[in-house]
Motif scaffolding. Structure first.
Motif, PDB file in Angstrom:
ATOM      1  N   ALA A 205       0.845  -1.188   0.000  1.00  0.00           N
ATOM      2  CA  ALA A 205       0.000   0.000   0.000  1.00  0.00           C
ATOM      3  C   ALA A 205       0.884   1.243   0.000  1.00  0.00           C
ATOM      4  CB  ALA A 205      -0.913  -0.003   1.221  1.00  0.00           C
ATOM      5  N   MET A 206       0.758   2.050  -1.036  1.00  0.00           N
ATOM      6  CA  MET A 206       1.522   3.296  -1.136  1.00  0.00           C
ATOM      7  C   MET A 206       0.622   4.435  -0.633  1.00  0.00           C
ATOM      8  SD  MET A 206       3.252   2.915  -4.927  1.00  0.00           S
ATOM      9  CE  MET A 206       1.715   3.326  -5.744  1.00  0.00           C
ATOM     10  N   ILE A 207       0.980   5.004   0.487  1.00  0.00           N
ATOM     11  CA  ILE A 207       0.110   6.012   1.110  1.00  0.00           C
ATOM     12  C   ILE A 207       0.274   7.363   0.415  1.00  0.00           C
ATOM     13  CG2 ILE A 207      -0.391   7.265   3.235  1.00  0.00           C
ATOM     14  CD1 ILE A 207       0.512   4.785   4.769  1.00  0.00           C
ATOM     15  N   THR A 208      -0.859   7.911  -0.013  1.00  0.00           N
ATOM     16  CA  THR A 208      -0.845   9.225  -0.657  1.00  0.00           C
ATOM     17  C   THR A 208      -1.428  10.318   0.223  1.00  0.00           C
ATOM     18  OG1 THR A 208      -3.009   8.799  -1.679  1.00  0.00           O
ATOM     19  CG2 THR A 208      -1.045   8.214  -2.963  1.00  0.00           C
ATOM     20  N   ASP A 209      -2.251   9.937   1.204  1.00  0.00           N
ATOM     21  CA  ASP A 209      -2.941  10.951   2.013  1.00  0.00           C
ATOM     22  C   ASP A 209      -3.517  10.289   3.260  1.00  0.00           C
ATOM     23  OD1 ASP A 209      -6.226  10.591   1.435  1.00  0.00           O
ATOM     24  OD2 ASP A 209      -4.892   9.708  -0.046  1.00  0.00           O
ATOM     25  N   TYR A 210      -3.969  11.122   4.195  1.00  0.00           N
ATOM     26  CA  TYR A 210      -4.773  10.642   5.313  1.00  0.00           C
ATOM     27  C   TYR A 210      -6.228  10.649   4.864  1.00  0.00           C
ATOM     28  CZ  TYR A 210      -0.643  11.390   8.238  1.00  0.00           C
ATOM     29  OH  TYR A 210       0.612  11.347   8.777  1.00  0.00           O
ATOM     30  N   ASP A 211      -6.978   9.691   5.320  1.00  0.00           N
ATOM     31  CA  ASP A 211      -8.384   9.630   4.954  1.00  0.00           C
ATOM     32  C   ASP A 211      -9.138  10.770   5.644  1.00  0.00           C
ATOM     33  OD1 ASP A 211     -10.165   7.982   3.333  1.00  0.00           O
ATOM     34  OD2 ASP A 211     -11.202   7.558   5.212  1.00  0.00           O
ATOM     35  N   SER A 212     -10.458  10.810   5.448  1.00  0.00           N
ATOM     36  CA  SER A 212     -11.238  11.969   5.896  1.00  0.00           C
ATOM     37  C   SER A 212     -11.324  12.134   7.411  1.00  0.00           C
ATOM     38  CB  SER A 212     -12.653  11.907   5.312  1.00  0.00           C
ATOM     39  OG  SER A 212     -13.280  10.683   5.611  1.00  0.00           O
ATOM     40  N   TRP A 213     -10.854  11.145   8.189  1.00  0.00           N
ATOM     41  CA  TRP A 213     -10.832  11.284   9.646  1.00  0.00           C
ATOM     42  C   TRP A 213      -9.898  12.390  10.110  1.00  0.00           C
ATOM     43  CZ3 TRP A 213      -6.296  10.945  12.405  1.00  0.00           C
ATOM     44  CH2 TRP A 213      -5.194  10.408  11.726  1.00  0.00           C
ATOM     45  N   HIS A 214      -8.866  12.677   9.318  1.00  0.00           N
ATOM     46  CA  HIS A 214      -7.806  13.585   9.747  1.00  0.00           C
ATOM     47  C   HIS A 214      -8.304  15.031   9.708  1.00  0.00           C
ATOM     48  CE1 HIS A 214      -3.849  15.506   9.966  1.00  0.00           C
ATOM     49  NE2 HIS A 214      -3.386  14.341  10.385  1.00  0.00           N
ATOM     50  N   PRO A 215      -8.020  15.825  10.741  1.00  0.00           N
ATOM     51  CA  PRO A 215      -8.527  17.209  10.776  1.00  0.00           C
ATOM     52  C   PRO A 215      -8.014  18.080   9.645  1.00  0.00           C
ATOM     53  CG  PRO A 215      -6.957  16.809  12.564  1.00  0.00           C
ATOM     54  CD  PRO A 215      -7.290  15.483  11.980  1.00  0.00           C
ATOM     55  N   ASP A 216      -6.864  17.738   9.086  1.00  0.00           N
ATOM     56  CA  ASP A 216      -6.313  18.542   7.989  1.00  0.00           C
ATOM     57  C   ASP A 216      -6.686  18.004   6.619  1.00  0.00           C
ATOM     58  OD1 ASP A 216      -5.088  20.180   9.839  1.00  0.00           O
ATOM     59  OD2 ASP A 216      -3.228  19.027   9.850  1.00  0.00           O
ATOM     60  N   HIS A 217      -7.524  16.975   6.575  1.00  0.00           N
ATOM     61  CA  HIS A 217      -7.849  16.336   5.297  1.00  0.00           C
ATOM     62  C   HIS A 217      -8.440  17.326   4.297  1.00  0.00           C
ATOM     63  CE1 HIS A 217      -9.140  13.111   2.556  1.00  0.00           C
ATOM     64  NE2 HIS A 217     -10.272  13.790   2.441  1.00  0.00           N
ATOM     65  N   GLY A 218      -9.340  18.169   4.775  1.00  0.00           N
ATOM     66  CA  GLY A 218     -10.008  19.099   3.875  1.00  0.00           C
ATOM     67  C   GLY A 218      -9.093  20.138   3.264  1.00  0.00           C
ATOM     68  N   SER A 219      -7.948  20.360   3.889  1.00  0.00           N
ATOM     69  CA  SER A 219      -7.034  21.381   3.374  1.00  0.00           C
ATOM     70  C   SER A 219      -5.971  20.806   2.441  1.00  0.00           C
ATOM     71  CB  SER A 219      -6.341  22.095   4.547  1.00  0.00           C
ATOM     72  OG  SER A 219      -5.559  21.171   5.302  1.00  0.00           O
ATOM     73  N   VAL A 220      -6.008  19.488   2.233  1.00  0.00           N
ATOM     74  CA  VAL A 220      -5.023  18.863   1.350  1.00  0.00           C
ATOM     75  C   VAL A 220      -5.338  19.220  -0.096  1.00  0.00           C
ATOM     76  CG1 VAL A 220      -4.085  16.686   0.525  1.00  0.00           C
ATOM     77  CG2 VAL A 220      -4.591  16.977   2.942  1.00  0.00           C
ATOM     78  N   ASP A 221      -4.334  19.714  -0.809  1.00  0.00           N
ATOM     79  CA  ASP A 221      -4.501  20.053  -2.219  1.00  0.00           C
ATOM     80  C   ASP A 221      -4.281  18.812  -3.064  1.00  0.00           C
ATOM     81  OD1 ASP A 221      -3.572  21.045  -4.958  1.00  0.00           O
ATOM     82  OD2 ASP A 221      -4.253  22.891  -4.010  1.00  0.00           O
ATOM     83  N   ILE A 222      -5.123  18.638  -4.088  1.00  0.00           N
ATOM     84  CA  ILE A 222      -5.007  17.453  -4.944  1.00  0.00           C
ATOM     85  C   ILE A 222      -3.635  17.380  -5.609  1.00  0.00           C
ATOM     86  CG2 ILE A 222      -5.973  18.612  -6.968  1.00  0.00           C
ATOM     87  CD1 ILE A 222      -6.441  14.909  -5.960  1.00  0.00           C
ATOM     88  N   SER A 223      -3.015  18.540  -5.851  1.00  0.00           N
ATOM     89  CA  SER A 223      -1.685  18.539  -6.468  1.00  0.00           C
ATOM     90  C   SER A 223      -0.657  17.901  -5.545  1.00  0.00           C
ATOM     91  CB  SER A 223      -1.253  19.969  -6.832  1.00  0.00           C
ATOM     92  OG  SER A 223      -1.187  20.785  -5.668  1.00  0.00           O
ATOM     93  N   ASP A 224      -0.855  18.029  -4.219  1.00  0.00           N
ATOM     94  CA  ASP A 224       0.052  17.396  -3.264  1.00  0.00           C
ATOM     95  C   ASP A 224      -0.086  15.873  -3.333  1.00  0.00           C
ATOM     96  OD1 ASP A 224       0.912  19.876  -2.357  1.00  0.00           O
ATOM     97  OD2 ASP A 224      -0.610  19.966  -0.784  1.00  0.00           O
ATOM     98  N   ILE A 225      -1.333  15.411  -3.462  1.00  0.00           N
ATOM     99  CA  ILE A 225      -1.575  13.973  -3.562  1.00  0.00           C
ATOM    100  C   ILE A 225      -0.957  13.416  -4.842  1.00  0.00           C
ATOM    101  CG2 ILE A 225      -3.375  12.223  -3.820  1.00  0.00           C
ATOM    102  CD1 ILE A 225      -5.137  13.898  -2.009  1.00  0.00           C
ATOM    103  N   ILE A 226      -1.124  14.134  -5.950  1.00  0.00           N
ATOM    104  CA  ILE A 226      -0.552  13.683  -7.229  1.00  0.00           C
ATOM    105  C   ILE A 226       0.968  13.629  -7.143  1.00  0.00           C
ATOM    106  CG2 ILE A 226      -0.271  14.254  -9.664  1.00  0.00           C
ATOM    107  CD1 ILE A 226      -3.026  13.198  -8.953  1.00  0.00           C
ATOM    108  N   ALA A 227       1.568  14.619  -6.480  1.00  0.00           N
ATOM    109  CA  ALA A 227       3.028  14.627  -6.335  1.00  0.00           C
ATOM    110  C   ALA A 227       3.497  13.445  -5.505  1.00  0.00           C
ATOM    111  CB  ALA A 227       3.482  15.942  -5.695  1.00  0.00           C
ATOM    112  N   THR A 228       2.775  13.149  -4.419  1.00  0.00           N
ATOM    113  CA  THR A 228       3.122  11.990  -3.586  1.00  0.00           C
ATOM    114  C   THR A 228       2.957  10.699  -4.371  1.00  0.00           C
ATOM    115  OG1 THR A 228       2.400  13.167  -1.599  1.00  0.00           O
ATOM    116  CG2 THR A 228       2.617  10.777  -1.436  1.00  0.00           C
ATOM    117  N   LEU A 229       1.885  10.611  -5.152  1.00  0.00           N
ATOM    118  CA  LEU A 229       1.642   9.433  -5.974  1.00  0.00           C
ATOM    119  C   LEU A 229       2.783   9.203  -6.954  1.00  0.00           C
ATOM    120  CD1 LEU A 229      -0.377   7.197  -6.739  1.00  0.00           C
ATOM    121  CD2 LEU A 229      -1.436   8.813  -8.319  1.00  0.00           C
TER     122      LEU A 229
END
Length: 289
Positions: A205-229
């Motif tokens: 499992a390659m982790i790209t983000d914290y799921d919606s439980w995380h308090p900062d989840h809503g502030s994560v930019d999709i570009s950050d997830i793509i970069a991590t991916l």
């Protein structure tokens, strides 16, 4: 027996670098058309077959991936071991974006997928009490450390149907009540089908983000997830090459029994078996049929 590694690449992983004698191969499966043609070749002298789970260009959603055709095609190619690589969300702060997790167990919450090669006319029950191969997991762990990946050994993967991500209430349930570690959409029924096909299976499992439980989840930019991916996929390619070298060309019988999963699984009497279904099972269950 010789090792042949089937690599199933998830989101962001649509090809493999460094293959010697690369060749894209079309495999006909009685279970339908696989996600894509399969890239074959060698890594460190070991035969490898790479299959992009979603197809090149990411054309299959998690629910429409032809899981049975994919596993059957890898089995027909002579694969002995399957390494599944997939993007996932994390339920734990110490399993951070960019980390890899070697999955040890699953909770299957999918509901819109065919989950078995067997059925009316040839009934079988395989054990998935331990759904991944510890021998293969050892090789993955060593390879991860060798290439500098922050890798965690062991974790429960919650397989959801998708394609939507989980609600906040679902995320809290999976994390706080069920104590899952990561969440994804594609390892089920893939792991179950690999067991039915008597293939050793390991899930990374390659982790790209914290799921919606995380308090900062809503502030994560999709570009950050793509970069991590993208960074995860690059590391995964390097790690896969190291795994091939560690497994080596010669292969013994699996000490976990993955390659003998059907020894006592088939329940239907020989004279009551459906010949049409048996014909479709020639690759998956040919050893016992």
């Amino acid at each position: 027996m010789q090792t042949k590694i089937g690599i199933i690449g998830g989101s962001g992983l649509y090809d493999i670098d460094g293959l010697e004698n690369p060749k894209w191969v079309n495999i006909n499966s009685p279970w339908g058309v696989p996600s894509d043609v399969i890239l074959t070749g060698e890594l460190g002298g070991v035969d490898v077959a790479f299959l992009p789970r979603h197809g090149r260009g990411h054309v299959h959603s998690p629910s429409t991936v032809p899981y049975r055709a994919n596993i059957d095609a890898l089995k027909r190619l002579g694969c002995t071991d399957v390494i599944s690589v997939s993007a996932c969300g994390s339920f734990r702060t110490d399993m951070a974006p960019g980390d890899f997790v070697i999955v040890s167990d699953f909770i299957d919450r999918t509901f819109a997928r065919e989950k078995s090669f067997f059925g009316t006319g040839c009934v079988a029950h395989v054990s998935v009490a331990h759904p991944v191969c510890a021998r293969l997991g050892d090789a993955v762990e060593l390879a991860g450390h060798a290439v500098g990946v922050n890798i965690h050994r062991g974790g429960t993967y919650l397989a959801m149907e998708g394609p939507q991500f989980s609600s906040l209430a679902e995320s809290k349930l999976y994390r706080e009540v069920w104590h899952c570690d990561v969440i994804g959409m594609t390892n089920m029924p893939e792991a179950k089908l690999a067991r039915e096909a008597e293939l050793c299976y390991a899930s990374v499992a390659m982790i790209t983000d914290y799921d919606s439980w995380h308090p900062d989840h809503g502030s994560v930019d999709i570009s950050d997830i793509i970069a991590t991916l993208g960074a995860n996929s690059t590391a995964a390619k390097t790690m896969v090459a190291d795994i091939a070298v560690r497994l080596g060309k010669a292969r013994d019988v699996c000490p976990c029994g993955c390659d003998r999963a059907l020894d006592f699984a088939i329940m239907t009497a020989p004279d009551a078996r459906d010949p049409d279904l048996l014909a479709k099972l020639d690759a998956v269950a040919g050893r016992v049929l």
